[in-house]
Design an enzyme around this catalytic site. Structure first.
Site, mmCIF file in Angstrom:
data_model
loop_
_atom_site.group_PDB
_atom_site.id
_atom_site.type_symbol
_atom_site.label_atom_id
_atom_site.label_comp_id
_atom_site.label_asym_id
_atom_site.label_seq_id
_atom_site.Cartn_x
_atom_site.Cartn_y
_atom_site.Cartn_z
ATOM 1 N N ASN A 25 -12.040 8.494 43.283
ATOM 2 C CA ASN A 25 -12.048 7.265 44.096
ATOM 3 C C ASN A 25 -12.136 5.996 43.240
ATOM 4 O O ASN A 25 -11.524 4.987 43.558
ATOM 5 C CB ASN A 25 -13.144 7.322 45.156
ATOM 6 N N LYS A 47 -14.136 14.304 31.535
ATOM 7 C CA LYS A 47 -13.049 14.931 32.295
ATOM 8 C C LYS A 47 -12.819 14.160 33.605
ATOM 9 O O LYS A 47 -13.675 14.158 34.488
ATOM 10 C CB LYS A 47 -13.397 16.385 32.642
ATOM 11 N N SER A 104 -10.801 13.399 37.303
ATOM 12 C CA SER A 104 -10.289 14.248 38.390
ATOM 13 C C SER A 104 -8.848 14.635 38.095
ATOM 14 O O SER A 104 -8.064 13.822 37.592
ATOM 15 C CB SER A 104 -10.358 13.485 39.708
ATOM 16 N N GLY A 131 -19.390 13.419 42.224
ATOM 17 C CA GLY A 131 -18.433 14.089 43.094
ATOM 18 C C GLY A 131 -19.106 14.532 44.375
ATOM 19 O O GLY A 131 -20.134 13.977 44.779
ATOM 20 N N SER A 132 -18.550 15.546 44.992
ATOM 21 C CA SER A 132 -19.037 15.972 46.308
ATOM 22 C C SER A 132 -20.291 16.844 46.186
ATOM 23 O O SER A 132 -20.580 17.400 45.115
ATOM 24 C CB SER A 132 -17.944 16.751 47.025
ATOM 25 N N GLU A 175 -24.513 12.720 40.969
ATOM 26 C CA GLU A 175 -24.329 11.610 41.921
ATOM 27 C C GLU A 175 -23.347 12.107 42.962
ATOM 28 O O GLU A 175 -22.159 12.260 42.686
ATOM 29 C CB GLU A 175 -23.794 10.392 41.191
ATOM 30 N N CYS A 231 -18.603 6.456 47.874
ATOM 31 C CA CYS A 231 -19.755 7.306 48.211
ATOM 32 C C CYS A 231 -20.741 6.539 49.068
ATOM 33 O O CYS A 231 -21.296 7.054 50.035
ATOM 34 C CB CYS A 231 -20.424 7.811 46.940
ATOM 35 N N GLU A 245 -19.273 13.583 55.853
ATOM 36 C CA GLU A 245 -18.808 12.387 55.143
ATOM 37 C C GLU A 245 -17.288 12.299 55.297
ATOM 38 O O GLU A 245 -16.565 13.128 54.751
ATOM 39 C CB GLU A 245 -19.176 12.513 53.661
HETATM 40 P P1 NAD Z 1 -15.066 16.736 43.845
HETATM 41 O O1 NAD Z 1 -16.451 17.210 43.916
HETATM 42 O O2 NAD Z 1 -14.003 17.521 44.528
HETATM 43 O O3 NAD Z 1 -14.568 16.608 42.335
HETATM 44 C C1 NAD Z 1 -15.255 15.795 41.395
HETATM 45 C C2 NAD Z 1 -14.936 16.272 40.006
HETATM 46 O O4 NAD Z 1 -15.480 17.575 39.814
HETATM 47 C C3 NAD Z 1 -13.450 16.389 39.688
HETATM 48 O O5 NAD Z 1 -13.257 15.919 38.375
HETATM 49 C C4 NAD Z 1 -13.217 17.882 39.767
HETATM 50 O O6 NAD Z 1 -12.122 18.336 38.974
HETATM 51 C C5 NAD Z 1 -14.524 18.430 39.224
HETATM 52 N N1 NAD Z 1 -14.839 19.805 39.597
HETATM 53 C C6 NAD Z 1 -14.398 20.520 40.656
HETATM 54 N N2 NAD Z 1 -14.968 21.755 40.659
HETATM 55 C C7 NAD Z 1 -15.802 21.800 39.602
HETATM 56 C C8 NAD Z 1 -16.704 22.776 39.082
HETATM 57 N N3 NAD Z 1 -16.868 23.964 39.677
HETATM 58 N N4 NAD Z 1 -17.413 22.486 37.978
HETATM 59 C C9 NAD Z 1 -17.290 21.268 37.387
HETATM 60 N N5 NAD Z 1 -16.451 20.297 37.824
HETATM 61 C C10 NAD Z 1 -15.735 20.555 38.928
HETATM 62 O O7 NAD Z 1 -15.129 15.235 44.379
HETATM 63 P P2 NAD Z 1 -13.918 14.257 44.685
HETATM 64 O O8 NAD Z 1 -13.239 14.760 45.906
HETATM 65 O O9 NAD Z 1 -13.144 14.032 43.423
HETATM 66 O O10 NAD Z 1 -14.709 12.893 44.999
HETATM 67 C C11 NAD Z 1 -15.170 12.567 46.258
HETATM 68 C C12 NAD Z 1 -16.656 12.868 46.401
HETATM 69 O O11 NAD Z 1 -17.370 12.233 45.365
HETATM 70 C C13 NAD Z 1 -17.231 12.333 47.696
HETATM 71 O O12 NAD Z 1 -18.124 13.270 48.246
HETATM 72 C C14 NAD Z 1 -17.998 11.098 47.246
HETATM 73 O O13 NAD Z 1 -19.038 10.714 48.107
HETATM 74 C C15 NAD Z 1 -18.498 11.545 45.920
HETATM 75 N N6 NAD Z 1 -18.861 10.384 45.109
HETATM 76 C C16 NAD Z 1 -20.184 10.159 44.816
HETATM 77 C C17 NAD Z 1 -20.546 9.028 44.089
HETATM 78 C C18 NAD Z 1 -21.995 8.723 43.753
HETATM 79 O O14 NAD Z 1 -22.216 7.955 42.819
HETATM 80 N N7 NAD Z 1 -22.972 9.258 44.451
HETATM 81 C C19 NAD Z 1 -19.570 8.140 43.640
HETATM 82 C C20 NAD Z 1 -18.249 8.396 43.967
HETATM 83 C C21 NAD Z 1 -17.904 9.541 44.688
#
Ligand code: NAD
Length: 464
Positions: A141, A164, A166, A215-216, A237, A271, A368
């Protein structure tokens, strides 16, 4: 086009393995390398080799130079960020500038040693040392801004990094890796890209000493599980389902713009965006009209079009998910005061949508949505609004909107979140400790807290 990996200060072309899609067209426009096991190990080894010199280097000067390089490249890199992420060009440029500012802000931050005791015979100090190579994993994002949020505190604390991005948005980050290879010592910042399970392999690599992840929630749990066997600390986060409570005394015309953009900036893909609004029942119609008027008139289009304020969603799965959540709410009895579904054009465009008549149990309220669709729910008492705002496993941020600020503060204090605002949302400085409670995260980032999180304490006893 493609961009190379950065390993040990060298550009490594790698093997093409990631198709990168322009979300404004839905078509592939570039490829990125799929990092092999050998290349990943080379990146971790390079981070190890660079660490002894980096931890004693003049890091402040080096990170300031890195910030300057990013700021100078912002105009050139913004179109690439827009092409892979979808956001308007001005927002892409602002993201790059903010990433540079974040690096500059952190450049000289260090945790201070603390004297615990000095009784004339013995002096006892707590000191802090970096942990070593850090794995930094970012979402799609804010690819650059969140990469900077990972690397700035980690590098400032004296660690080296394997970053790394996305798989959906690797290009601008790879490009920054190449740029900074000419500024930072070789191996201090390594950048790798590829499809999963690259992130999982990075986290589980025995040479990694700490993991910082954005991430999520679901992926955060997997990251913690992968780091567990090596007993590596993680900072997570994660997602949010932020509530905004609009109090009975709110000045709706005065807050409507801020509330709208707190939900719809970056096409709702933040997020800590407002994801649910709770409004006093007798203020509902006025608020919905104000939000719907903005949703219906905001210019939606390709980020490269100068008139665009809202771009497409970034990924095809996210586009389908948001459309599905909206459709499910509508078929369950909700009404669209604006928007209501995808736009009939190429790419991942969804109409900015305001939903009313939504049930607390609708998935667009309990999950979300991370997109341009906002449910507005009514409440009869403030106690009830607070209880419903807190009735979620998430605990990232929240806000309260009202003219009587002291009263709004008293309500904000009751929100189970890491950050609460009164009459705003999304505002944050580089110094703020950023931490989600409940399922929204683990650990703290931001400012001196973030730098400390990338160190470990040791105690030194010496004669006074
Ligand atoms: P995601 O969790 O699908 O992916 C995030 C990252 O993790 C990517 O780089 C992905 O390749 C990697 N990944 C996937 N599987 C993995 C594993 N098993 N081990 C290690 N890395 C892995 O998230 P997304 O869809 O890219 O982003 C959206 C999410 O991120 C939303 O839930 C959003 O709320 C959250 N987010 C949180 C914050 C915060 O600061 N709290 C900020 C921005 C986004």
């Amino acid at each position: 086009m493609s961009e190379p990996l950065t390993i040990g200060g060298r550009a490594v072309a790698g093997t093409p393995g990631l198709d990168v899609v322009d979300p404004a067209t839905g078509r592939v426009f570039a490829t990125a390398p799929a990092c092999t096991d050998a290349e990943l190990s080379a990146a971790v080894d390079a981070a190890h080799d660079a660490w002894p010199a980096w931890r004693v280097a003049d890091r402040g000067a080096a990170l300031t130079a890195a910030a300057d390089a990013i700021a100078a490249a912002a105009d050139d890199l913004a179109p690439l960020l827009t092409a892979e992420q979808g956001k308007p060009l001005a927002d892409a440029r602002a993201e790059l500038v903010r990433a540079a500012d974040r690096l500059r802000h952190h450049a000289f931050l260090r945790p201070e040693p603390r004297v615990l005791r000095d009784d004339g015979t013995e002096r006892v100090e707590v000191r802090w040392r970096p942990v070593g190579p850090v794995a930094a994993i970012a979402p799609w994002n804010f690819p650059v801004q969140l990469a900077a949020a990972k690397i700035a505190p980690a590098l400032a604390a004296g660690n080296t990094v394997v970053l790394k991005p996305s798989p959906y948005t690797p290009l601008t980050t790879l490009s920054l890796g190449r740029l900074l290879a000419g500024v930072l010592p070789p191996g201090v910042l390594n950048v790798v890209s590829g499809p999963e399970p690259l992130g999982e392999r990075l986290v589980a690599h025995p040479g990694i000493r700490q993991v910082t992840f954005t991430g999520s929630v679901a992926t955060g749990r997997r990251v913690a599980a992968s780091a567990g066997p090596n007993l590596r600390p993680v900072t997570l986060e994660l997602g949010g389902n932020d509530a905004a409570i609009v109090l009975p005394d709110a000045d709706v015309p005065a807050i409507a713009d801020a509330l709208f953009w707190s939900a719809f900036a970056n096409c709702g893909q933040i997020c800590m965006a407002v994801k649910r609004v709770y409004v006093a029942a007798d203020r509902h119609d006025e608020l919905v009209d104000a939000l719907a008027a903005r949703a219906a008139s905001v210019p939606v289009g390709a980020g490269s079009d100068p008139g665009t304020r809202l771009g497409p969603l970034t990924t095809a799965p996210q586009y389908r998910r948001v459309a599905g959540l909206v459709a499910a709410a509508l078929s369950g009895g909700a009404r669209a005061a604006a928007g209501g579904g995808p736009l009939d054009r190429d790419g991942y465009f969804h109409a900015p949508t305001i939903l009313t008549g939504v049930a607390d149990t609708d998935r667009i309220v309990t999950e979300e949505q991370f997109g341009p669709a906002l449910p507005v729910l009514t409440y009869d008492s403030v106690d009830e609004a607070v209880a419903r705002a807190n009735a979620t496993p998430y605990g990232l941020c929240g806000s309260v909107w009202g003219v009587d600020v002291d009263r709004a503060v008293a309500v904000a204090e009751r929100l189970q979140v890491g950050t609460a605002w009164v009459n705003s949302h999304l505002r944050m400085s580089f110094d703020d400790p950023f931490a989600g409670t409940k399922d929204s995260g683990l650990g703290v980032s931001g400012g001196e807290w973030g730098v400390s999180a990338h160190t470990e304490p040791y105690v030194l006893h010496r004669p006074s």
